[in-house]
Design a protein around this motif. Structure first.
Motif, PDB file in Angstrom:
ATOM      1  N   GLN A 232       0.822  -1.202   0.000  1.00 45.86           N
ATOM      2  CA  GLN A 232       0.000   0.000   0.000  1.00 45.86           C
ATOM      3  C   GLN A 232       0.860   1.257   0.000  1.00 45.86           C
ATOM      4  OE1 GLN A 232      -3.701   0.065  -0.132  1.00 45.86           O
ATOM      5  NE2 GLN A 232      -2.727   1.858  -0.988  1.00 45.86           N
ATOM      6  N   GLU A 233       1.991   1.200   0.733  1.00 43.30           N
ATOM      7  CA  GLU A 233       2.892   2.347   0.773  1.00 43.30           C
ATOM      8  C   GLU A 233       3.484   2.653  -0.608  1.00 43.30           C
ATOM      9  OE1 GLU A 233       3.660   4.460   2.993  1.00 43.30           O
ATOM     10  OE2 GLU A 233       3.119   3.627   4.936  1.00 43.30           O
ATOM     11  N   LEU A 234       3.542   1.657  -1.459  1.00 44.75           N
ATOM     12  CA  LEU A 234       4.160   1.819  -2.767  1.00 44.75           C
ATOM     13  C   LEU A 234       3.136   1.925  -3.891  1.00 44.75           C
ATOM     14  CD1 LEU A 234       7.024  -0.824  -2.328  1.00 44.75           C
ATOM     15  CD2 LEU A 234       7.162   1.646  -2.010  1.00 44.75           C
ATOM     16  N   SER A 235       1.912   2.244  -3.541  1.00 44.42           N
ATOM     17  CA  SER A 235       0.859   2.339  -4.555  1.00 44.42           C
ATOM     18  C   SER A 235       0.043   3.606  -4.344  1.00 44.42           C
ATOM     19  CB  SER A 235      -0.053   1.108  -4.482  1.00 44.42           C
ATOM     20  OG  SER A 235      -1.127   1.238  -5.377  1.00 44.42           O
ATOM     21  N   TYR A 236      -0.391   4.221  -5.470  1.00 50.31           N
ATOM     22  CA  TYR A 236      -1.257   5.392  -5.406  1.00 50.31           C
ATOM     23  C   TYR A 236      -2.721   5.008  -5.229  1.00 50.31           C
ATOM     24  CZ  TYR A 236       2.724   8.075  -7.154  1.00 50.31           C
ATOM     25  OH  TYR A 236       3.949   8.669  -7.302  1.00 50.31           O
ATOM     26  N   ALA A 237      -3.027   3.748  -5.494  1.00 52.40           N
ATOM     27  CA  ALA A 237      -4.415   3.292  -5.407  1.00 52.40           C
ATOM     28  C   ALA A 237      -4.539   2.275  -4.287  1.00 52.40           C
ATOM     29  CB  ALA A 237      -4.859   2.683  -6.731  1.00 52.40           C
ATOM     30  N   VAL A 238      -5.761   1.985  -3.901  1.00 52.88           N
ATOM     31  CA  VAL A 238      -6.005   0.993  -2.867  1.00 52.88           C
ATOM     32  C   VAL A 238      -5.612  -0.378  -3.407  1.00 52.88           C
ATOM     33  CG1 VAL A 238      -7.754  -0.137  -1.454  1.00 52.88           C
ATOM     34  CG2 VAL A 238      -7.868   2.334  -1.843  1.00 52.88           C
ATOM     35  N   VAL A 239      -4.765  -1.089  -2.663  1.00 48.73           N
ATOM     36  CA  VAL A 239      -4.306  -2.407  -3.076  1.00 48.73           C
ATOM     37  C   VAL A 239      -5.287  -3.451  -2.582  1.00 48.73           C
ATOM     38  CG1 VAL A 239      -2.455  -4.107  -2.891  1.00 48.73           C
ATOM     39  CG2 VAL A 239      -1.904  -1.668  -3.044  1.00 48.73           C
ATOM     40  N   GLU A 240      -5.853  -4.200  -3.511  1.00 46.66           N
ATOM     41  CA  GLU A 240      -6.885  -5.170  -3.133  1.00 46.66           C
ATOM     42  C   GLU A 240      -6.525  -6.596  -3.531  1.00 46.66           C
ATOM     43  OE1 GLU A 240     -10.399  -3.698  -4.966  1.00 46.66           O
ATOM     44  OE2 GLU A 240     -10.739  -2.177  -3.412  1.00 46.66           O
ATOM     45  N   GLY A 241      -5.294  -6.830  -3.887  1.00 40.16           N
ATOM     46  CA  GLY A 241      -4.920  -8.193  -4.248  1.00 40.16           C
ATOM     47  C   GLY A 241      -3.950  -8.219  -5.408  1.00 40.16           C
ATOM     48  N   ASN A 242      -3.631  -9.418  -5.860  1.00 36.19           N
ATOM     49  CA  ASN A 242      -2.671  -9.568  -6.953  1.00 36.19           C
ATOM     50  C   ASN A 242      -3.242  -9.075  -8.272  1.00 36.19           C
ATOM     51  OD1 ASN A 242      -0.754 -10.762  -5.287  1.00 36.19           O
ATOM     52  ND2 ASN A 242      -1.590 -12.813  -5.605  1.00 36.19           N
ATOM     53  N   LYS A 243      -2.391  -8.439  -9.051  1.00 38.50           N
ATOM     54  CA  LYS A 243      -2.772  -7.991 -10.381  1.00 38.50           C
ATOM     55  C   LYS A 243      -1.784  -8.540 -11.395  1.00 38.50           C
ATOM     56  CE  LYS A 243      -4.920  -3.624  -8.966  1.00 38.50           C
ATOM     57  NZ  LYS A 243      -4.936  -2.155  -9.142  1.00 38.50           N
ATOM     58  N   GLU A 244      -2.240  -8.680 -12.628  1.00 35.60           N
ATOM     59  CA  GLU A 244      -1.331  -9.115 -13.678  1.00 35.60           C
ATOM     60  C   GLU A 244      -0.277  -8.052 -13.917  1.00 35.60           C
ATOM     61  OE1 GLU A 244      -3.761  -9.883 -17.027  1.00 35.60           O
ATOM     62  OE2 GLU A 244      -4.379 -11.871 -16.350  1.00 35.60           O
ATOM     63  N   ARG A 245       0.933  -8.495 -14.190  1.00 40.27           N
ATOM     64  CA  ARG A 245       2.009  -7.546 -14.430  1.00 40.27           C
ATOM     65  C   ARG A 245       3.020  -8.177 -15.388  1.00 40.27           C
ATOM     66  NH1 ARG A 245       3.409  -7.889  -8.255  1.00 40.27           N
ATOM     67  NH2 ARG A 245       1.209  -8.379  -8.357  1.00 40.27           N
ATOM     68  N   TYR A 246       3.884  -7.333 -15.940  1.00 39.85           N
ATOM     69  CA  TYR A 246       4.896  -7.800 -16.885  1.00 39.85           C
ATOM     70  C   TYR A 246       6.112  -8.266 -16.109  1.00 39.85           C
ATOM     71  CZ  TYR A 246       8.423  -7.722 -20.582  1.00 39.85           C
ATOM     72  OH  TYR A 246       9.416  -8.058 -21.459  1.00 39.85           O
ATOM     73  N   ARG A 247       6.320  -9.570 -16.080  1.00 36.56           N
ATOM     74  CA  ARG A 247       7.501 -10.114 -15.417  1.00 36.56           C
ATOM     75  C   ARG A 247       7.655 -11.577 -15.817  1.00 36.56           C
ATOM     76  NH1 ARG A 247       5.586 -10.447  -9.056  1.00 36.56           N
ATOM     77  NH2 ARG A 247       3.868 -11.925  -9.321  1.00 36.56           N
ATOM     78  N   LEU A 248       8.851 -12.112 -15.596  1.00 39.68           N
ATOM     79  CA  LEU A 248       9.141 -13.497 -15.923  1.00 39.68           C
ATOM     80  C   LEU A 248       8.914 -14.352 -14.682  1.00 39.68           C
ATOM     81  CD1 LEU A 248      10.325 -15.656 -17.861  1.00 39.68           C
ATOM     82  CD2 LEU A 248      12.583 -15.044 -16.961  1.00 39.68           C
ATOM     83  N   GLU A 249       8.113 -15.374 -14.826  1.00 38.33           N
ATOM     84  CA  GLU A 249       7.863 -16.307 -13.730  1.00 38.33           C
ATOM     85  C   GLU A 249       8.255 -17.711 -14.168  1.00 38.33           C
ATOM     86  OE1 GLU A 249       7.105 -15.627 -10.789  1.00 38.33           O
ATOM     87  OE2 GLU A 249       6.070 -13.701 -10.754  1.00 38.33           O
TER      88      GLU A 249
END
Length: 640
Positions: free
Chosen positions: A45-62
């Motif tokens: 939450q400290e690193l987000s401008y919006a309310v964090v409500e769970g995992n979101k899709e993002r660009y990364r290698l898994e």
């Protein structure tokens, strides 16, 4: 842990990271079973401008095992490095290092002593071709013992099978191996440091992804194509692979300087060769008037700005009739593919650098340019063959290593990434030790060039002692593992370079071997032992360890480079190690008392270390500490 006692384990990166986050986000610190921990929901939450409500899709290698790889990098180790003087050359004076052992554990041990001190890293890791990569899997301890005893695993916990393309985790296993090593390696680079990584088509796409994540995509420098000249033929070859790749990343792009080493050879550089259309920089559309007889030329900013456009017919130049009548010819950027082109330099730059301009006749027209002297930026393709012939020269015509890199190739990379100072180069997939050979070769060239170059680069080579095939030439010649070949190559290369150049450089190297801690297990886990079992550990140092072993572990724990000069002297009949003059005094003899402390204090050491049970008695231990505070207040005392 006693505050005066060295913990003798590698840096706890998880603890360090928690402390750093605590200074930035104290509200995100909570307590767990193991002490401080992070409330990750609050941190998100400290690193987000919006309310964090769970995992979101993002660009990364898994991949399966990524979290394990991150944890693996952060876990501290209690292993140590033990000096091997009999394999070393000029141990007491050299600043070069050769380390035998699993590079993951070694990189952990180097975290404090070499944090931000490595100028350049070059590695040639396994390419994951299905034959060259043995995955280091994790099993429960009882299964590990069973596999070791049955011969299915070696002493380095590696399954004695390759990683075939048919394996279900073919790419994942390779990524899990590489990720923690690169993560730890980044910590060692200087702020202006650079890493070169050799690879081929099998994993280059994955290597780029994890390197972007670890080093930052902004710090990607280049992907260099290396023409190897390899020749493939036969069934199943659709397109020959005659190249390899070297990807380059910086620690910080803002601090990076890549040296220019390719001489320009006084070549003519045409100013009328800029590929960008004129509309991008209209101040680059001027005319150069040239007099072929007097060789005089005059730049004139003379076009009609209101009429400039992509349509060439609308371009209007206002020719200077006086200059033309005086014998001057107008030279303009010209047109290509119906697009107006421009000069390489703007009008103001042309005026400032007019004395550099050369105008020459070329195929019935005149071209404007300048003579480029000095050095060109390096290109992203290089033509270097392999280093097999170089190995044969050193080993009397014998080919003891498959596909070694060329000395010229590694030496070229060294010229790009280092500045001839007392810089350290690390190679933690050392193989046949081409990097060490190249460093000595380049140092010798610098030292004998007559310039101000110092030729003082230092190397740290790391290689797991992988066993050699019993049917190979090297095994028949008496070499049991890759490290034995690498060390012998350095010795022979040093002799050859010295004979050929007579250069005064560092030809030696200190050998260290990864091993379990010098300390008994009770040192780390006293809570697991009863008083009766503790009596078995009258000395908390293992019986087969000597003072050299203890000194190396103390240096690593105290964050001192292993290359520092080590001397010995006798004080009150006891052996004292002196590291880098007075940086560290270490004495592991018994019977430490007040008289010894007084004489030692006169040397004003910055640090001093003793064995915990080496004092004459408990009173002597207290008195020695107090005497050091009084007589040498800047001395820090620790015990092991």
């Amino acid at each position: 842990m006693n505050p005066d006692k060295l913990d003798l384990q590698s840096l706890d990166l998880v603890k360090e990271n928690i402390e750093k986050l605590a200074t930035l986000f104290p509200n995100c610190i909570t307590e767990g079973f193991d002490g401080k921990s992070i409330d990750f929901d609050l941190l998100k939450q400290e690193l987000s401008y919006a309310v964090v409500e769970g995992n979101k899709e993002r660009y990364r290698l898994e991949w399966p095992g990524k979290k394990e790889a991150i944890v693996t990098a952060n876990l501290p180790t209690t292993k140590t490095l033990r000096p091997v003087r009999e394999d070393s050359v000029d141990f007491d004076n050299t600043e070069n290092i050769y380390i035998e052992g699993d590079n993951l554990e070694v990189l952990k041990l180097l975290q404090e002593s070499y944090l931000s001190k490595i100028k350049m890293i070059y590695i040639d890791p396994p390419y994951n071709t299905g034959k060259d990569f043995v995955y280091k899997d994790n099993f429960a301890k009882d299964i590990q013992d069973e596999l070791l005893e049955s011969g299915q695993k070696d002493e380095y916990n590696r399954k004695l099978v390759v990683n075939p393309e048919t394996a279900g985790r073919y790419h994942s296993d390779w990524l899990t191996m590489m990720y923690p090593r690169l993560k730890l390696a980044r910590n060692l680079l200087t702020d202006d440091g650079v890493i070169f990584i050799s690879i081929d088509d099998n994993e280059v796409h994955n290597l780029r992804k994890i390197s972007d994540e670890i080093f930052g995509e902004i710090n990607f420098i280049s992907s260099i194509t290396i023409i190897t000249g390899a020749n493939q033929a036969g069934e199943g070859v659709n397109i020959q692979k005659n190249t390899e790749i070297c990807i380059v990343y910086s620690k910080s792009i803002d601090n990076l300087v890549i040296n220019r080493v390719d001489k320009a050879n006084n070549s003519f550089r045409n100013l009328n060769d800029a590929p960008t259309p004129l509309e991008t920089r209209k101040d680059m559309g001027y005319t150069v008037y040239y007099n072929p007889i007097s060789k005089d030329f005059i730049p004139v900013f003379d076009y009609n700005k209101d009429k400039i456009s992509l349509n060439t017919e609308e371009l209007v130049y206002e020719n200077d009739d006086k200059l033309i009548k005086s014998g001057y010819l107008p030279i303009r950027p010209g047109v290509r593919n119906r697009k107006l082109h421009r000069w390489r330099w703007g009008f103001d730059t042309f005026i400032e650098r007019k004395n550099e301009i050369v105008i020459e006749e070329h195929q019935n027209y005149y071209r404007v340019g300048f003579i480029q002297d000095g050095y060109n930026p390096p290109k992203n393709y290089l033509n270097f063959g392999g280093g097999s012939s170089e190995i044969k020269v050193l080993f009397d015509g014998n080919q003891y290593f498959d596909y070694p890199k060329s000395i010229k190739y590694i030496q070229y990379l060294l010229q790009l990434g280092t500045f001839n100072k007392d810089e350290i180069i690390l190679d933690f997939f050392s193989g046949s030790a081409t990097t060490a050979h190249s460093i000595m070769n380049l140092n010798a060239e610098d030292a004998t060039s007559g310039s101000e170059k110092s030729g003082n680069r230092k190397f740290i080579m790391v290689q797991v002692p992988e066993k050699i095939d019993e049917n190979s030439e090297a095994f028949i010649a008496g070499y049991k593992n890759i490290c034995e070949i690498g060390k012998e190559r350095i010795r022979r290369a040093a002799k050859k370079i010295k004979e050929e150049t007579n250069a005064e450089i560092d030809y030696g190297f200190r050998v260290y071997r990864l091993d379990e801690s010098n300390m008994q297990d009770v040192y780390y886990k006293p809570q697991d032992y009863t008083q009766s079992s503790l009596d078995l550990f009258a000395d908390n140092v293992k019986a087969d360890r000597n003072s050299d072993d203890l000194l190396a572990q103390v240096m690593l724990d105290w964050g001192l480079p292993l290359s520092l000069k080590i001397e010995t002297k006798e004080i009150r009949g006891k052996q004292v190690f002196m590291v880098a003059e007075n940086s560290l005094f270490a004495c592991f003899d018994k019977g430490i008392d007040e008289d010894f402390a007084k004489e030692l204090a006169s040397e004003k050491p910055l640090r001093v270390v003793f064995k915990d049970n080496a004092f004459k008695d408990d009173t002597a231990k207290t008195n020695v500490k107090q005497l050091l505070k009084q007589l040498s207040p800047n001395t820090e005392m620790k015990v092991i």
